[in-house]
Design a protein around this motif. Structure first.
Motif, PDB file in Angstrom:
ATOM      1  N   ASN A  73       0.810  -1.223   0.000  1.00 55.03           N
ATOM      2  CA  ASN A  73       0.000   0.000   0.000  1.00 55.03           C
ATOM      3  C   ASN A  73       0.842   1.271   0.000  1.00 55.03           C
ATOM      4  OD1 ASN A  73      -2.366  -1.533   0.072  1.00 55.03           O
ATOM      5  ND2 ASN A  73      -2.401  -1.585   2.316  1.00 55.03           N
ATOM      6  N   HIS A  74       2.145   1.129   0.198  1.00 55.94           N
ATOM      7  CA  HIS A  74       3.036   2.301   0.223  1.00 55.94           C
ATOM      8  C   HIS A  74       4.259   2.017  -0.648  1.00 55.94           C
ATOM      9  CE1 HIS A  74       0.653   2.533   3.941  1.00 55.94           C
ATOM     10  NE2 HIS A  74       0.708   3.835   3.777  1.00 55.94           N
ATOM     11  N   PRO A  75       4.105   2.015  -1.977  1.00 63.19           N
ATOM     12  CA  PRO A  75       5.223   1.706  -2.881  1.00 63.19           C
ATOM     13  C   PRO A  75       6.451   2.601  -2.708  1.00 63.19           C
ATOM     14  CG  PRO A  75       3.134   1.706  -4.079  1.00 63.19           C
ATOM     15  CD  PRO A  75       2.855   2.269  -2.717  1.00 63.19           C
ATOM     16  N   PRO A  76       6.300   3.900  -2.398  1.00 62.89           N
ATOM     17  CA  PRO A  76       7.505   4.735  -2.260  1.00 62.89           C
ATOM     18  C   PRO A  76       8.487   4.238  -1.211  1.00 62.89           C
ATOM     19  CG  PRO A  76       5.571   6.129  -2.491  1.00 62.89           C
ATOM     20  CD  PRO A  76       5.072   4.738  -2.321  1.00 62.89           C
ATOM     21  N   VAL A  77       7.977   3.795  -0.051  1.00 65.85           N
ATOM     22  CA  VAL A  77       8.894   3.334   0.999  1.00 65.85           C
ATOM     23  C   VAL A  77       9.517   1.998   0.603  1.00 65.85           C
ATOM     24  CG1 VAL A  77       7.132   2.132   2.372  1.00 65.85           C
ATOM     25  CG2 VAL A  77       9.190   2.982   3.482  1.00 65.85           C
ATOM     26  N   LEU A  78       8.791   1.164  -0.129  1.00 66.26           N
ATOM     27  CA  LEU A  78       9.353  -0.103  -0.614  1.00 66.26           C
ATOM     28  C   LEU A  78      10.489   0.155  -1.595  1.00 66.26           C
ATOM     29  CD1 LEU A  78       9.391  -3.166  -0.998  1.00 66.26           C
ATOM     30  CD2 LEU A  78       7.548  -2.896  -2.679  1.00 66.26           C
ATOM     31  N   LEU A  79      10.261   1.033  -2.568  1.00 72.46           N
ATOM     32  CA  LEU A  79      11.294   1.337  -3.563  1.00 72.46           C
ATOM     33  C   LEU A  79      12.507   1.979  -2.910  1.00 72.46           C
ATOM     34  CD1 LEU A  79       9.156   2.696  -6.556  1.00 72.46           C
ATOM     35  CD2 LEU A  79      10.061   0.399  -6.210  1.00 72.46           C
ATOM     36  N   ASP A  80      12.274   2.886  -1.969  1.00 68.43           N
ATOM     37  CA  ASP A  80      13.385   3.577  -1.316  1.00 68.43           C
ATOM     38  C   ASP A  80      14.214   2.604  -0.484  1.00 68.43           C
ATOM     39  OD1 ASP A  80      14.406   6.452  -0.842  1.00 68.43           O
ATOM     40  OD2 ASP A  80      14.339   5.634   1.184  1.00 68.43           O
ATOM     41  N   THR A  81      13.546   1.668   0.198  1.00 67.20           N
ATOM     42  CA  THR A  81      14.266   0.686   1.008  1.00 67.20           C
ATOM     43  C   THR A  81      15.111  -0.232   0.139  1.00 67.20           C
ATOM     44  OG1 THR A  81      12.474   0.716   2.646  1.00 67.20           O
ATOM     45  CG2 THR A  81      14.020  -1.123   2.734  1.00 67.20           C
ATOM     46  N   VAL A  82      14.524  -0.752  -0.945  1.00 70.17           N
ATOM     47  CA  VAL A  82      15.262  -1.630  -1.853  1.00 70.17           C
ATOM     48  C   VAL A  82      16.451  -0.882  -2.456  1.00 70.17           C
ATOM     49  CG1 VAL A  82      15.137  -2.963  -3.986  1.00 70.17           C
ATOM     50  CG2 VAL A  82      13.247  -3.051  -2.360  1.00 70.17           C
ATOM     51  N   LYS A  83      16.222   0.369  -2.843  1.00 75.02           N
ATOM     52  CA  LYS A  83      17.295   1.181  -3.431  1.00 75.02           C
ATOM     53  C   LYS A  83      18.450   1.368  -2.451  1.00 75.02           C
ATOM     54  CE  LYS A  83      18.165   5.822  -5.229  1.00 75.02           C
ATOM     55  NZ  LYS A  83      19.132   6.129  -4.131  1.00 75.02           N
ATOM     56  N   ASN A  84      18.133   1.712  -1.202  1.00 74.03           N
ATOM     57  CA  ASN A  84      19.184   1.948  -0.212  1.00 74.03           C
ATOM     58  C   ASN A  84      19.933   0.669   0.144  1.00 74.03           C
ATOM     59  OD1 ASN A  84      18.772   4.748   0.047  1.00 74.03           O
ATOM     60  ND2 ASN A  84      17.098   4.443   1.487  1.00 74.03           N
ATOM     61  N   VAL A  85      19.216  -0.450   0.214  1.00 70.59           N
ATOM     62  CA  VAL A  85      19.873  -1.736   0.497  1.00 70.59           C
ATOM     63  C   VAL A  85      20.836  -2.084  -0.636  1.00 70.59           C
ATOM     64  CG1 VAL A  85      19.503  -4.211   0.736  1.00 70.59           C
ATOM     65  CG2 VAL A  85      18.040  -2.609   1.974  1.00 70.59           C
ATOM     66  N   CYS A  86      20.395  -1.890  -1.882  1.00 74.56           N
ATOM     67  CA  CYS A  86      21.278  -2.166  -3.028  1.00 74.56           C
ATOM     68  C   CYS A  86      22.512  -1.269  -3.003  1.00 74.56           C
ATOM     69  CB  CYS A  86      20.513  -1.969  -4.339  1.00 74.56           C
ATOM     70  SG  CYS A  86      19.262  -3.233  -4.674  1.00 74.56           S
ATOM     71  N   ASP A  87      22.326  -0.003  -2.666  1.00 71.83           N
ATOM     72  CA  ASP A  87      23.458   0.929  -2.626  1.00 71.83           C
ATOM     73  C   ASP A  87      24.437   0.589  -1.510  1.00 71.83           C
ATOM     74  OD1 ASP A  87      22.644   2.450  -4.776  1.00 71.83           O
ATOM     75  OD2 ASP A  87      21.493   3.863  -3.561  1.00 71.83           O
ATOM     76  N   LEU A  88      23.953  -0.074  -0.472  1.00 75.93           N
ATOM     77  CA  LEU A  88      24.777  -0.317   0.710  1.00 75.93           C
ATOM     78  C   LEU A  88      25.957  -1.252   0.429  1.00 75.93           C
ATOM     79  CD1 LEU A  88      24.706   0.511   3.724  1.00 75.93           C
ATOM     80  CD2 LEU A  88      23.496  -1.622   4.190  1.00 75.93           C
ATOM     81  N   PHE A  89      25.817  -2.145  -0.560  1.00 74.74           N
ATOM     82  CA  PHE A  89      26.858  -3.141  -0.796  1.00 74.74           C
ATOM     83  C   PHE A  89      28.144  -2.524  -1.347  1.00 74.74           C
ATOM     84  CE2 PHE A  89      23.061  -5.824  -0.791  1.00 74.74           C
ATOM     85  CZ  PHE A  89      23.484  -6.839   0.059  1.00 74.74           C
ATOM     86  N   SER A  90      28.043  -1.411  -2.059  1.00 79.73           N
ATOM     87  CA  SER A  90      29.248  -0.789  -2.611  1.00 79.73           C
ATOM     88  C   SER A  90      30.183  -0.272  -1.519  1.00 79.73           C
ATOM     89  CB  SER A  90      28.868   0.330  -3.580  1.00 79.73           C
ATOM     90  OG  SER A  90      30.010   0.953  -4.111  1.00 79.73           O
ATOM     91  N   PRO A  91      29.716   0.565  -0.561  1.00 72.49           N
ATOM     92  CA  PRO A  91      30.625   0.984   0.517  1.00 72.49           C
ATOM     93  C   PRO A  91      31.021  -0.163   1.435  1.00 72.49           C
ATOM     94  CG  PRO A  91      28.397   1.786   0.925  1.00 72.49           C
ATOM     95  CD  PRO A  91      28.421   1.263  -0.472  1.00 72.49           C
ATOM     96  N   LEU A  92      30.128  -1.146   1.624  1.00 70.95           N
ATOM     97  CA  LEU A  92      30.491  -2.303   2.446  1.00 70.95           C
ATOM     98  C   LEU A  92      31.679  -3.043   1.835  1.00 70.95           C
ATOM     99  CD1 LEU A  92      27.045  -3.858   3.471  1.00 70.95           C
ATOM    100  CD2 LEU A  92      28.730  -2.800   4.985  1.00 70.95           C
ATOM    101  N   ASN A  93      31.669  -3.164   0.521  1.00 71.64           N
ATOM    102  CA  ASN A  93      32.758  -3.841  -0.173  1.00 71.64           C
ATOM    103  C   ASN A  93      34.048  -3.026  -0.093  1.00 71.64           C
ATOM    104  OD1 ASN A  93      33.811  -5.895  -2.230  1.00 71.64           O
ATOM    105  ND2 ASN A  93      34.077  -3.973  -3.353  1.00 71.64           N
ATOM    106  N   HIS A  94      33.949  -1.726  -0.305  1.00 70.85           N
ATOM    107  CA  HIS A  94      35.161  -0.892  -0.311  1.00 70.85           C
ATOM    108  C   HIS A  94      35.762  -0.761   1.080  1.00 70.85           C
ATOM    109  CE1 HIS A  94      37.669   2.757  -0.681  1.00 70.85           C
ATOM    110  NE2 HIS A  94      37.830   2.341  -1.923  1.00 70.85           N
ATOM    111  N   LEU A  95      34.904  -0.739   2.112  1.00 73.53           N
ATOM    112  CA  LEU A  95      35.404  -0.605   3.486  1.00 73.53           C
ATOM    113  C   LEU A  95      35.860  -1.943   4.061  1.00 73.53           C
ATOM    114  CD1 LEU A  95      32.711   1.863   4.894  1.00 73.53           C
ATOM    115  CD2 LEU A  95      35.065   2.400   4.270  1.00 73.53           C
ATOM    116  N   GLY A  96      35.600  -3.027   3.337  1.00 73.29           N
ATOM    117  CA  GLY A  96      36.066  -4.340   3.778  1.00 73.29           C
ATOM    118  C   GLY A  96      35.132  -5.061   4.721  1.00 73.29           C
ATOM    119  N   PHE A  97      33.923  -4.533   4.931  1.00 67.07           N
ATOM    120  CA  PHE A  97      32.969  -5.192   5.825  1.00 67.07           C
ATOM    121  C   PHE A  97      32.316  -6.405   5.162  1.00 67.07           C
ATOM    122  CE2 PHE A  97      32.409  -0.726   7.652  1.00 67.07           C
ATOM    123  CZ  PHE A  97      33.364  -0.953   8.625  1.00 67.07           C
ATOM    124  N   TYR A  98      32.111  -6.324   3.856  1.00 63.78           N
ATOM    125  CA  TYR A  98      31.482  -7.420   3.122  1.00 63.78           C
ATOM    126  C   TYR A  98      32.090  -7.454   1.729  1.00 63.78           C
ATOM    127  CZ  TYR A  98      27.924 -10.399   0.984  1.00 63.78           C
ATOM    128  OH  TYR A  98      27.274 -11.407   0.312  1.00 63.78           O
TER     129      TYR A  98
END
Length: 243
Positions: free
Chosen positions: A188-213
């Motif tokens: 019922n609230h697509p904006p928060v779903l899209l924003d959450t998925v987007k932020n989770v996807c973006d999170l892997f790049s700094p995690l990889n560069h910082l050595g956390f994942y």
């Protein structure tokens, strides 16, 4: 055609398009890297990826001002949790764009004594913290949406879509009931779903560069491409943007 022209006239629209191209090239170069006879194609893809990254840094030179204005706006929010999360996220974006500007200055050799890896690490840290605060905001919005959904179910709304929440205390506390409310809230609230998925996807790049994942460029390319496509959708259709 008018929608495309309007989209391309926006700096964010051009940035998302460049970003999607950058991560698509990263993904394709990773897929083709170990295949015989594809060396020239891989080199071209990596060159395009590098050019897209440099172009985005040039387009983002003024984003520091936008992040400062966003911080000024978010600090005036009446909700203390939203105020804290968004202000902290925007301030980290200011620092991120500052580091990005320094990296651009180094890439065009305006200043040669800048330690690229050091500033790239700082940029990744600021980007990582900004995403964490954005995800905290997303979680807070999802919790509020679930409260509204639970309240509407208790009032007898949308009974045909799933089990009622006031049938028993055990059912209300069950995992299945929680999952149902969560899914309905996101539906019922697509904006928060899209924003959450987007932020989770973006999170892997700094995690990889910082050595956390640690992961591979192919996975980073997929996540970046998905995030860029979602960003394009929110710009093309402002109703899908979480405000």
């Amino acid at each position: 055609m008018d929608s495309f022209v309007k989209f391309m006239n926006q700096s964010q629209g051009r940035d998302r398009l460049f970003r999607a191209t950058q991560y698509a090239c990263m993904l394709l170069s990773y897929v083709l890297e170990n295949k015989a006879g594809r060396e020239k194609v891989v080199m071209k893809l990596k060159r395009v990826e590098s050019n897209m990254s440099s172009g985005r840094k040039l387009f983002q030179l003024g984003n520091m001002v936008h992040a400062i204005n966003a911080s000024k706006a978010s600090i005036q929010l009446s909700d203390p949790i939203l105020c804290y999360c968004l202000t902290a996220a925007n301030l980290n974006r200011v620092l991120y764009f500052t580091c990005d500007t320094v990296l651009w200055v180094r890439s065009v050799d305006l200043v040669s004594n800048i330690k690229k890896e050091k500033w790239r690490h700082r940029a990744s840290q600021c980007y990582f913290y900004s995403l964490l605060f954005h995800l905290a905001r997303d979680l807070y919005v999802i919790i509020n949406c679930m409260k509204e959904e639970r309240k509407s179910k208790r009032n007898g709304d949308d009974c045909r879509n799933g089990p009622t929440l006031n049938s028993s205390n055990t059912l209300q506390k069950s995992f299945g009931n929680f999952l149902f409310i969560l899914l309905m809230s996101l539906k019922n609230h697509p904006p928060v779903l899209l924003d959450t998925v987007k932020n989770v996807c973006d999170l892997f790049s700094p995690l990889n560069h910082l050595g956390f994942y640690k992961t591979n460029p192919g996975f980073i390319g997929i996540c970046g491409l998905v995030s860029s496509i979602l960003g394009i959708l929110t710009i093309a259709n402002p109703q899908l943007k979480l405000n």
